[in-house]
Design a protein around this motif. Structure first.
Motif, PDB file in Angstrom:
ATOM      1  N   VAL A 157       0.885  -1.122   0.102  1.00 22.83           N
ATOM      2  CA  VAL A 157       0.158   0.023   0.115  1.00 22.83           C
ATOM      3  C   VAL A 157       0.851   1.155  -0.025  1.00 22.83           C
ATOM      4  O   VAL A 157       1.787   1.435   0.755  1.00 22.83           O
ATOM      5  CB  VAL A 157      -1.010   0.079   1.127  1.00 22.83           C
TER       6      VAL A 157
ATOM      7  N   LYS B 204       0.792   5.436  -0.339  1.00 21.19           N
ATOM      8  CA  LYS B 204      -0.327   6.579  -0.167  1.00 21.19           C
ATOM      9  C   LYS B 204       0.653   7.853  -0.622  1.00 21.19           C
ATOM     10  O   LYS B 204       1.512   7.919  -0.011  1.00 21.19           O
ATOM     11  CB  LYS B 204      -0.863   6.523   1.025  1.00 21.19           C
TER      12      LYS B 204
ATOM     13  N   ARG C   5      -3.863  12.250  -1.324  1.00 21.58           N
ATOM     14  CA  ARG C   5      -5.377  11.636  -0.994  1.00 21.58           C
ATOM     15  C   ARG C   5      -5.337  10.188  -1.847  1.00 21.58           C
ATOM     16  O   ARG C   5      -6.528   9.376  -1.486  1.00 21.58           O
ATOM     17  CB  ARG C   5      -6.293  12.331  -1.337  1.00 21.58           C
ATOM     18  N   TYR C   6      -4.446   9.678  -2.555  1.00 22.21           N
ATOM     19  CA  TYR C   6      -4.287   8.693  -3.203  1.00 22.21           C
ATOM     20  C   TYR C   6      -3.661   7.425  -2.467  1.00 22.21           C
ATOM     21  O   TYR C   6      -2.617   7.442  -2.339  1.00 22.21           O
ATOM     22  CB  TYR C   6      -3.589   8.842  -4.754  1.00 22.21           C
ATOM     23  N   GLU C   7      -4.357   6.327  -2.438  1.00 25.35           N
ATOM     24  CA  GLU C   7      -4.035   5.063  -1.821  1.00 25.35           C
ATOM     25  C   GLU C   7      -3.868   4.069  -2.826  1.00 25.35           C
ATOM     26  O   GLU C   7      -4.872   3.528  -3.490  1.00 25.35           O
ATOM     27  CB  GLU C   7      -4.854   4.477  -0.681  1.00 25.35           C
TER      28      GLU C   7
ATOM     29  N   VAL D  47      -3.275   0.397  -3.987  1.00 27.32           N
ATOM     30  CA  VAL D  47      -3.083  -0.833  -3.365  1.00 27.32           C
ATOM     31  C   VAL D  47      -2.404  -1.864  -4.237  1.00 27.32           C
ATOM     32  O   VAL D  47      -2.316  -2.804  -3.754  1.00 27.32           O
ATOM     33  CB  VAL D  47      -4.429  -1.355  -2.832  1.00 27.32           C
TER      34      VAL D  47
ATOM     35  N   ASN E 252      -5.044   3.986 -11.475  1.00 28.43           N
ATOM     36  CA  ASN E 252      -4.697   5.084 -10.569  1.00 28.43           C
ATOM     37  C   ASN E 252      -4.709   6.403 -11.739  1.00 28.43           C
ATOM     38  O   ASN E 252      -3.618   7.133 -11.572  1.00 28.43           O
ATOM     39  CB  ASN E 252      -3.282   5.036  -9.899  1.00 28.43           C
TER      40      ASN E 252
ATOM     41  N   ALA F 191       5.453  10.448   0.403  1.00 29.85           N
ATOM     42  CA  ALA F 191       4.602   9.184   0.535  1.00 29.85           C
ATOM     43  C   ALA F 191       4.665   8.284   1.679  1.00 29.85           C
ATOM     44  O   ALA F 191       5.449   8.689   2.435  1.00 29.85           O
ATOM     45  CB  ALA F 191       4.987   8.461  -0.749  1.00 29.85           C
ATOM     46  N   TRP F 192       3.867   7.335   1.599  1.00 28.42           N
ATOM     47  CA  TRP F 192       4.005   6.406   2.748  1.00 28.42           C
ATOM     48  C   TRP F 192       3.809   4.969   2.156  1.00 28.42           C
ATOM     49  O   TRP F 192       2.984   4.664   1.281  1.00 28.42           O
ATOM     50  CB  TRP F 192       2.670   6.487   3.768  1.00 28.42           C
TER      51      TRP F 192
ATOM     52  N   ASP G 181       3.376   1.075   3.032  1.00 28.62           N
ATOM     53  CA  ASP G 181       2.764   0.246   4.275  1.00 28.62           C
ATOM     54  C   ASP G 181       3.156   0.915   5.527  1.00 28.62           C
ATOM     55  O   ASP G 181       3.611   0.381   6.566  1.00 28.62           O
ATOM     56  CB  ASP G 181       3.827  -1.032   4.128  1.00 28.62           C
TER      57      ASP G 181
END
Length: 77
Positions: free
Chosen positions: A4, A6, A9-11, A13, A32, A50-51, A53
Motif C-alpha cells: 500500500v 499513499k 489523497r491517493y492510496e 493498493v 490510478n 509518500a507512505w 505500508d
C-alpha cells in the motif's frame, strides 16, 4: 506481493516494490488515473512525499514505462 503506497489523497493498493531493488516502486496507470495525471505534470526533481505500508518516505520520479503502462518512482539515495 502488493504494497500500500499513499501519495496525497491517493492510496495505491496495487503498487509493487521491485524484488531486485527495494528502492523502486511501480505504480500502474490504469488503476490510478487521477494520480498518474498529477505525476505526468511533475519534473524529475520534485520530491513526492509518500507512505509505503504506513512508513513515511520521500520518492522521486524515475521514469514512465510505456510497455507496462506504469510509473517507476525511486527512494532517493
Amino acid at each position: 506481493m502488493g504494497h500500500v503506497v499513499k501519495i496525497g489523497r491517493y492510496e495505491i493498493v496495487d503498487a509493487e516494490l521491485d524484488v531486485q531493488n527495494l528502492d523502486t516502486v511501480s505504480i500502474p496507470c490504469n488503476t490510478n488515473p487521477g494520480l498518474i495525471t498529477q505525476l505526468d505534470g511533475w519534473d524529475k526533481e520534485t520530491s513526492v512525499p509518500a507512505w509505503i505500508d504506513g512508513k513515511k518516505v520521500d520518492l522521486k520520479l524515475g521514469h514512465y514505462d510505456k510497455e507496462l503502462d506504469l510509473w517507476i518512482l525511486k527512494k532517493p539515495a
